[in-house]
Design an enzyme around this catalytic site. Sequence first.
Site, PDB file in Angstrom:
ATOM      1  N   HIS A  71       0.819  -1.221   0.000  1.00  0.00           N
ATOM      2  CA  HIS A  71       0.000   0.000   0.000  1.00  0.00           C
ATOM      3  C   HIS A  71       0.855   1.275   0.000  1.00  0.00           C
ATOM      4  O   HIS A  71       0.345   2.351  -0.292  1.00  0.00           O
ATOM      5  CB  HIS A  71      -0.980  -0.001   1.191  1.00  0.00           C
ATOM      6  CG  HIS A  71      -0.361   0.255   2.532  1.00  0.00           C
ATOM      7  ND1 HIS A  71      -0.083  -0.753   3.431  1.00  0.00           N
ATOM      8  CD2 HIS A  71       0.019   1.413   3.149  1.00  0.00           C
ATOM      9  CE1 HIS A  71       0.427  -0.219   4.538  1.00  0.00           C
ATOM     10  NE2 HIS A  71       0.513   1.083   4.384  1.00  0.00           N
ATOM     11  N   SER A  83       4.733   1.880   8.089  1.00  0.00           N
ATOM     12  CA  SER A  83       4.363   0.787   7.193  1.00  0.00           C
ATOM     13  C   SER A  83       5.554   0.302   6.376  1.00  0.00           C
ATOM     14  O   SER A  83       6.223   1.089   5.706  1.00  0.00           O
ATOM     15  CB  SER A  83       3.257   1.243   6.242  1.00  0.00           C
ATOM     16  OG  SER A  83       2.073   1.537   6.940  1.00  0.00           O
ATOM     17  N   ASP A 103      -0.075  -7.567   1.242  1.00  0.00           N
ATOM     18  CA  ASP A 103       0.402  -6.195   1.445  1.00  0.00           C
ATOM     19  C   ASP A 103       1.925  -6.107   1.459  1.00  0.00           C
ATOM     20  O   ASP A 103       2.521  -5.413   2.285  1.00  0.00           O
ATOM     21  CB  ASP A 103      -0.164  -5.602   2.742  1.00  0.00           C
ATOM     22  CG  ASP A 103      -0.057  -4.079   2.764  1.00  0.00           C
ATOM     23  OD1 ASP A 103       0.112  -3.478   1.685  1.00  0.00           O
ATOM     24  OD2 ASP A 103      -0.127  -3.497   3.861  1.00  0.00           O
TER      25      ASP A 103
END
Length: 241
Positions: A94, A202, A124
Amino acid sequence: MNNRFTRYAVIWVLLLVTLFVADSLVRSLLLTGDRPRVVAPRADLAAGERHTVDLFEKSAPSVVSVLAQSANNEGATGSGFIWDAVGHVVTNYHVVEGASQIRVRLDGGDMVSARLTGVAPDHDLAVVKLVDTRVTLTPIPVGSSTELKVGQAVYAIGNPFGLSRTLTTGIISALDRRLPVPSGREIADVIQTDAAINVGNSGGPLVNMRGEVIGINTAKLTGEYLNIGFAIPSKPAKVLV
């Protein structure tokens, strides 16, 4: 009567003035040090502190910032880590989804262009490769995620809100969580941790006490939920990468 009141008033004023003068005198003579304060040298770090410092200094050079920009100039930032000496970097899908330009800022501050080489949206995960590999790269060790225990100490390293080289600590709060992804599927066996994970973390590593990656930080619960973050375990990530 007025004279008596006036006398009492004068006496009270004199008492207050005396107390004020006496207080100032005591403070100036008795409560003021006659020598400059000495700053004590730093004491030796406790064993736990020394371990955390060493772990960070060893692991941080392998952690990078990932900056992705789409064709319509929308930008996303995240973290990642050096996978191997030829310049592969692991991050979250993402972070780089829809990017037309990807740049990676290394630990030393060098900004290097990168190209997307592989994605696994249902997990992801994404891999990018540095275009210029003349810079010195330090791959991070990868550990096993198959025998993790709730309560085990973990450390998250990344760039939350653009604040580079940030270390947060915590424990594994739970195992075998399921994390939904935009495709409608769920990532299985996800690690839950109370180590602070925020926007920008992330793709960064979640490491164990030996500095080995046991998870890839990917999300947190928002709103009223505090200290509930999730990381993709290293075992499936290694196969996918």
